[in-house]
Design an enzyme around this catalytic site. Structure first.
Site, PDB file in Angstrom:
ATOM      1  CD  GLN A  17      -6.487   8.156   2.595  1.00  0.00           C
ATOM      2  OE1 GLN A  17      -7.597   7.866   3.006  1.00  0.00           O
ATOM      3  NE2 GLN A  17      -6.164   9.391   2.246  1.00  0.00           N
ATOM      4  CG  HIS A 111     -11.702   4.917   3.244  1.00  0.00           C
ATOM      5  ND1 HIS A 111     -12.109   5.702   4.306  1.00  0.00           N
ATOM      6  CD2 HIS A 111     -11.222   5.779   2.310  1.00  0.00           C
ATOM      7  CE1 HIS A 111     -11.862   6.981   4.023  1.00  0.00           C
ATOM      8  NE2 HIS A 111     -11.321   7.050   2.822  1.00  0.00           N
ATOM      9  CG  ASN A 155     -14.959   6.841   2.619  1.00  0.00           C
ATOM     10  OD1 ASN A 155     -15.322   7.524   3.570  1.00  0.00           O
ATOM     11  ND2 ASN A 155     -14.176   7.325   1.660  1.00  0.00           N
ATOM     12  CD  GLU A 156     -15.566  10.890   0.426  1.00  0.00           C
ATOM     13  OE1 GLU A 156     -14.802  10.745  -0.540  1.00  0.00           O
ATOM     14  OE2 GLU A 156     -15.523  11.868   1.187  1.00  0.00           O
TER      15      GLU A 156
END
Ligand code: BGC
Length: 423
Positions: A17, A111, A155-156
């Site tokens: 990102q 991620h 992540n998540e």
């Protein structure tokens, strides 16, 4: 407010990102497809790959004492079994920069993005991914483990099930709409969509060798969900074998699920799927990463829309910073291990609403700590206005604005406001 001494106050980012030019990743490939679902490609993103020093310095100057960022698997292992030492050298510099600025690094190993080759080989539904992920994590710790203590494996980890649930709801909605003929004009929405999906499938076959590539953020089967937990456990064991002192945990995307009268059963089912069923795989971890953005209201038939008149964010979520404290309390009841808020934040254009959000969220964290819940840190999402996946650069979560033409950084007031909480 009495956040304890040594409490970690920081911000979070994810490699894809912010870094830019993540060319060996599955996302890069998806962004450049003709029938892409992305509004725009990530391109140079925030050029954090070259500007990390300035970004870490800005953070430290504002008082923040921690930085959660991810190491990009697609950079470290661009081809199966081929590890790139230049990329290790890059992340060594990033970690050293954190240390030089008195900023505690919290490293995320995965991620959302994966190497493109992993997806060509079955991705997140293929058993072999468990060992491949553990091998990559072990390598990173062998090379860089002297510079960090905190590690988030994945992540998540629950994102795939959440995507599966909305895909199912969406399909039901589409069916109901075409049956009832809700649209009062003669359009062939269904046909256009079907046609597009066919073309997407053909393109996927060309690029990933399968019409249905199993990237991390895609509809997960229950077997795939379990595989993610196995990957977490295998990676944890592999990293601990190299450096036993590491503090290792996983992160989950959690809503503050509130039931309206009659919604109790639906709420319990939702929490079971979102959190409870993972407990056997995470209860012995060193910490757990709480990630929360808003609440979900549940009625007898499931989740309800945002209440009329409620303030909403650029993501369309209800502006509801109280959710964080609620989620921490609920998590702690079943998982009494140290907690770190690895993500909490808000996408708004008016920075004074971000300041208000952070203030209320941290009030909630503080009251949890006063009640004896071991919360060790708070990482705001995100440090920079960055690439919000399929939405591109259209939404602004950042504590620092980034000029898209010049990459110039402009810290917002919320950055120093957050830094003021560090002691
Ligand atoms: C993810 C981030 C994302 C953020 C805001 C989380 O789901 O971990 O990558 O940008 O939420 O939507």
């Amino acid at each position: 407010m009495s956040l304890p001494k040594g409490f970690l106050i920081g911000a979070a980012t994810a490699a894809h990102q912010v870094e830019g030019n993540n060319i060996h990743s599955d996302y890069w490939a998806q962004e450049h497809m003709e029938y892409t679902s992305f509004n725009e490609p990530s391109g140079a993103a925030c050029d954090h790959y070259n500007r990390y020093e300035e970004d870490i310095r800005l953070m430290a100057e504002a008082g923040l004492n921690a930085y959660r960022f991810s190491i990009e698997w697609a950079r470290i292992e661009p081809q199966p079994g081929v590890f790139d030492e230049n990329e290790i050298a890059h992340y060594r510099k990033v970690l050293e920069c954190c240390r030089a600025n008195g900023v505690e690094p919290i490293v995320t190993m995965h991620h959302f993005t994966s190497p493109r080759w992993l997806i060509e080989q079955g991705g997140w539904e293929a058993e072999a991914t468990v060992e491949r992920f553990a091998r990559y994590c072990r390598y990173v710790v062998e090379q860089l483990g002297d510079l960090f203590t905190y590690v988030c494996t994945i992540n998540e980890a629950n994102m795939g099930l959440q995507i599966a649930a909305i895909t199912k709801r969406y399909k039901q909605m589409m069916k109901a709409q075409s049956a009832e003929g809700k649209v009062q004009v003669g359009i062939n929405l269904g046909d256009t969509l079907k046609e597009r999906m066919k073309k997407q499938a053909a393109e996927n076959r060309k690029i990933f060798g399968t019409p249905n590539p199993q990237v991390f953020v895609s509809s997960r089967t229950p077997e795939g969900d379990l595989l993610v937990m196995k990957a977490h456990q295998a990676a944890k064991a592999a990293m601990k074998a190299v450096k036993p002192e590491l503090q290792i945990g996983i992160t989950l995307s959690l809503h503050d699920i509130q039931s309206l009268p009659g919604g109790e059963e639906a709420a319990a089912r939702e929490w079971e799927e979102e959190f409870m069923h993972y407990l056997p795989y995470i209860r012995d971890d060193d910490f757990f990463g709480v990630q929360n953005y808003t609440r979900t209201l549940m009625g007898p038939d499931g989740s309800l829309p945002v209440p009329d008149g409620a303030e909403t964010t650029q993501m369309g979520y209800e502006f509801y910073p109280q959710a964080l404290g609620h989620v921490i309390r609920t998590v702690h009841k079943s998982l009494p291990i140290p907690l770190i808020v690895t993500e909490n934040g808000v996408a708004v254009s008016d920075d004074s609403r971000r300041v208000a959000f952070i203030e209320e969220a941290l009030r909630g964290v503080d009251s949890c700590i006063e009640d004896g819940i071991p919360v060790k840190g708070y990482m705001y999402w995100s440090l920079l206005d960055n690439f919000e996946w399929q939405k591109g650069f259209s939404v602004t979560f950042g504590l620092i604005a980034v000029d898209r033409a010049t990459q110039q950084r402009s810290p917002k007031r919320s950055l120093t406001f957050l830094g003021g909480y560090a002691r």
